[in-house]
Design a protein around this motif. Sequence first.
Motif, PDB file in Angstrom:
ATOM      1  N   ILE A  25       0.862  -1.169  -0.105  1.00  0.00           N
ATOM      2  CA  ILE A  25      -0.166  -0.009   0.013  1.00  0.00           C
ATOM      3  C   ILE A  25       0.791   1.274   0.085  1.00  0.00           C
ATOM      4  N   VAL A  26       1.954   1.252   0.645  1.00  0.00           N
ATOM      5  CA  VAL A  26       2.879   2.292   0.817  1.00  0.00           C
ATOM      6  C   VAL A  26       3.345   2.644  -0.561  1.00  0.00           C
ATOM      7  N   LYS A  27       3.797   1.567  -1.496  1.00  0.00           N
ATOM      8  CA  LYS A  27       4.260   1.673  -2.861  1.00  0.00           C
ATOM      9  C   LYS A  27       3.106   2.319  -3.755  1.00  0.00           C
ATOM     10  N   VAL A  28       2.020   1.844  -3.486  1.00  0.00           N
ATOM     11  CA  VAL A  28       0.856   2.520  -4.221  1.00  0.00           C
ATOM     12  C   VAL A  28       0.844   3.950  -3.952  1.00  0.00           C
ATOM     13  N   ALA A  29       0.788   4.267  -2.638  1.00  0.00           N
ATOM     14  CA  ALA A  29       0.628   5.760  -2.088  1.00  0.00           C
ATOM     15  C   ALA A  29       1.785   6.526  -2.493  1.00  0.00           C
ATOM     16  N   LYS A  30       2.894   6.026  -2.755  1.00  0.00           N
ATOM     17  CA  LYS A  30       3.909   7.005  -3.170  1.00  0.00           C
ATOM     18  C   LYS A  30       3.970   7.014  -4.697  1.00  0.00           C
ATOM     19  N   HIS A  31       3.424   5.962  -5.403  1.00  0.00           N
ATOM     20  CA  HIS A  31       3.246   6.109  -6.895  1.00  0.00           C
ATOM     21  C   HIS A  31       2.296   7.353  -7.200  1.00  0.00           C
ATOM     22  N   TYR A  32       1.185   7.262  -6.416  1.00  0.00           N
ATOM     23  CA  TYR A  32       0.237   8.558  -6.905  1.00  0.00           C
ATOM     24  C   TYR A  32       0.666   9.710  -5.998  1.00  0.00           C
ATOM     25  N   GLY A  33       1.680   9.743  -5.230  1.00  0.00           N
ATOM     26  CA  GLY A  33       2.140  10.779  -4.589  1.00  0.00           C
ATOM     27  C   GLY A  33       1.018  11.267  -3.479  1.00  0.00           C
ATOM     28  N   VAL A  34       0.614  10.053  -2.833  1.00  0.00           N
ATOM     29  CA  VAL A  34      -0.329  10.515  -1.630  1.00  0.00           C
ATOM     30  C   VAL A  34       0.678  10.652  -0.435  1.00  0.00           C
ATOM     31  N   GLU A  35       0.555  11.873   0.291  1.00  0.00           N
ATOM     32  CA  GLU A  35       1.211  12.127   1.542  1.00  0.00           C
ATOM     33  C   GLU A  35       0.614  11.368   2.615  1.00  0.00           C
ATOM     34  N   PHE A  36       1.535  10.677   3.539  1.00  0.00           N
ATOM     35  CA  PHE A  36       1.247  10.049   4.505  1.00  0.00           C
ATOM     36  C   PHE A  36       2.395   9.878   5.874  1.00  0.00           C
ATOM     37  N   GLN A  37       2.081   9.578   6.671  1.00  0.00           N
ATOM     38  CA  GLN A  37       3.434   9.213   7.871  1.00  0.00           C
ATOM     39  C   GLN A  37       3.620   8.249   7.896  1.00  0.00           C
ATOM     40  N   PRO A  38       5.057   7.659   7.804  1.00  0.00           N
ATOM     41  CA  PRO A  38       5.513   6.244   7.752  1.00  0.00           C
ATOM     42  C   PRO A  38       4.891   5.563   8.941  1.00  0.00           C
ATOM     43  N   LEU A  39       4.860   6.308  10.080  1.00  0.00           N
ATOM     44  CA  LEU A  39       4.441   5.625  11.145  1.00  0.00           C
ATOM     45  C   LEU A  39       2.823   5.342  11.237  1.00  0.00           C
ATOM     46  N   MET A  40       2.058   5.654  10.103  1.00  0.00           N
ATOM     47  CA  MET A  40       0.788   5.369  10.129  1.00  0.00           C
ATOM     48  C   MET A  40       0.313   3.910  10.132  1.00  0.00           C
ATOM     49  N   ARG A  41      -1.197   3.597  10.547  1.00  0.00           N
ATOM     50  CA  ARG A  41      -1.344   2.267  10.378  1.00  0.00           C
ATOM     51  C   ARG A  41      -1.866   2.167   8.796  1.00  0.00           C
ATOM     52  N   LYS A  42      -1.770   0.632   8.556  1.00  0.00           N
ATOM     53  CA  LYS A  42      -2.081   0.218   7.160  1.00  0.00           C
ATOM     54  C   LYS A  42      -3.334   0.919   6.890  1.00  0.00           C
ATOM     55  N   ASP A  43      -4.524   0.673   7.674  1.00  0.00           N
ATOM     56  CA  ASP A  43      -5.782   1.088   7.254  1.00  0.00           C
ATOM     57  C   ASP A  43      -6.019   2.698   6.992  1.00  0.00           C
ATOM     58  N   GLU A  44      -5.074   3.642   7.687  1.00  0.00           N
ATOM     59  CA  GLU A  44      -5.232   5.006   7.561  1.00  0.00           C
ATOM     60  C   GLU A  44      -4.330   5.053   6.199  1.00  0.00           C
ATOM     61  N   ILE A  45      -3.239   4.695   5.915  1.00  0.00           N
ATOM     62  CA  ILE A  45      -2.659   4.775   4.564  1.00  0.00           C
ATOM     63  C   ILE A  45      -3.766   4.428   3.363  1.00  0.00           C
ATOM     64  N   LYS A  46      -4.144   3.118   3.653  1.00  0.00           N
ATOM     65  CA  LYS A  46      -5.290   2.716   2.549  1.00  0.00           C
ATOM     66  C   LYS A  46      -6.538   3.983   2.338  1.00  0.00           C
ATOM     67  N   ARG A  47      -6.876   4.392   3.689  1.00  0.00           N
ATOM     68  CA  ARG A  47      -7.836   5.617   3.339  1.00  0.00           C
ATOM     69  C   ARG A  47      -7.500   6.367   2.638  1.00  0.00           C
ATOM     70  N   TYR A  48      -6.445   7.112   2.981  1.00  0.00           N
ATOM     71  CA  TYR A  48      -5.747   8.138   2.177  1.00  0.00           C
ATOM     72  C   TYR A  48      -5.588   7.919   0.544  1.00  0.00           C
ATOM     73  N   VAL A  49      -5.151   6.529   0.392  1.00  0.00           N
ATOM     74  CA  VAL A  49      -5.134   6.136  -1.149  1.00  0.00           C
ATOM     75  C   VAL A  49      -6.508   6.114  -1.904  1.00  0.00           C
ATOM     76  N   LEU A  50      -7.556   5.615  -1.111  1.00  0.00           N
ATOM     77  CA  LEU A  50      -8.703   5.390  -1.460  1.00  0.00           C
ATOM     78  C   LEU A  50      -9.313   7.161  -1.783  1.00  0.00           C
ATOM     79  N   GLU A  51      -9.104   7.917  -0.724  1.00  0.00           N
ATOM     80  CA  GLU A  51      -9.827   9.045  -0.962  1.00  0.00           C
ATOM     81  C   GLU A  51      -9.044   9.697  -2.223  1.00  0.00           C
ATOM     82  N   TYR A  52      -7.709   9.832  -2.405  1.00  0.00           N
ATOM     83  CA  TYR A  52      -7.013  10.236  -3.708  1.00  0.00           C
ATOM     84  C   TYR A  52      -7.588   9.589  -4.837  1.00  0.00           C
ATOM     85  N   LEU A  53      -7.885   8.293  -4.962  1.00  0.00           N
ATOM     86  CA  LEU A  53      -8.334   7.663  -6.088  1.00  0.00           C
ATOM     87  C   LEU A  53      -9.604   8.215  -6.450  1.00  0.00           C
ATOM     88  N   VAL A  54     -10.494   8.510  -5.440  1.00  0.00           N
ATOM     89  CA  VAL A  54     -11.741   8.995  -5.734  1.00  0.00           C
ATOM     90  C   VAL A  54     -11.699  10.390  -6.110  1.00  0.00           C
TER      91      VAL A  54
END
Length: 168
Positions: A25-54
């Motif tokens: 998920i971190v690789k996907v987030a980096k690919h799309y340029g989604v900003e997140f904190q490395p210490l975030m949980r998986k679900d939180e990063i996934k939510r940011y990626v989904l919000e970006y994709l929407v």
Amino acid sequence: MPFNLDKFVASPSVEELDSLKKSEIVKVAKHYGVEFQPLMRKDEIKRYVLEYLVDESILPITVLETAITVPTDNTFELKRLEIEMNKEIRLKEMERERVKEEREMQMQMQKEKEEREMQMQMQREKEAREHEFRLKQLELGVIKGSDPKIGLDTGGLFDVSKHVKFVE
């Protein structure tokens, strides 16, 4: 089956995103340029990626309503409760240890007290025996005719020749 970022980018889906590990998920987030904190949980990063994709109209908005399953478990509350529970356990262990040490100290003090009392009792008995021994010595000295005040032993007989010089 190993994760293929290009395949995901070609046809992103919520189902595939749900099946990914955090590192993927971190690789996907980096690919799309989604900003997140490395210490975030998986679900939180996934939510940011989904919000970006929407937001980028890559996925429909209905995905957010149905796909994002934000855990309702209060992880932080659970962690806080766990910390409190561990704290209580440590406090109880410390209290048990304190009580144990206090009991041991009381037992040690009681033992020392009993030893002192025993020593005092033995000293009294020793003094009583010595006193009885002195009394017996005095009794025997009187029977033999010794004078305990001057420490002379007359052998039970009065020897005049020894006391003539006192007579005038």
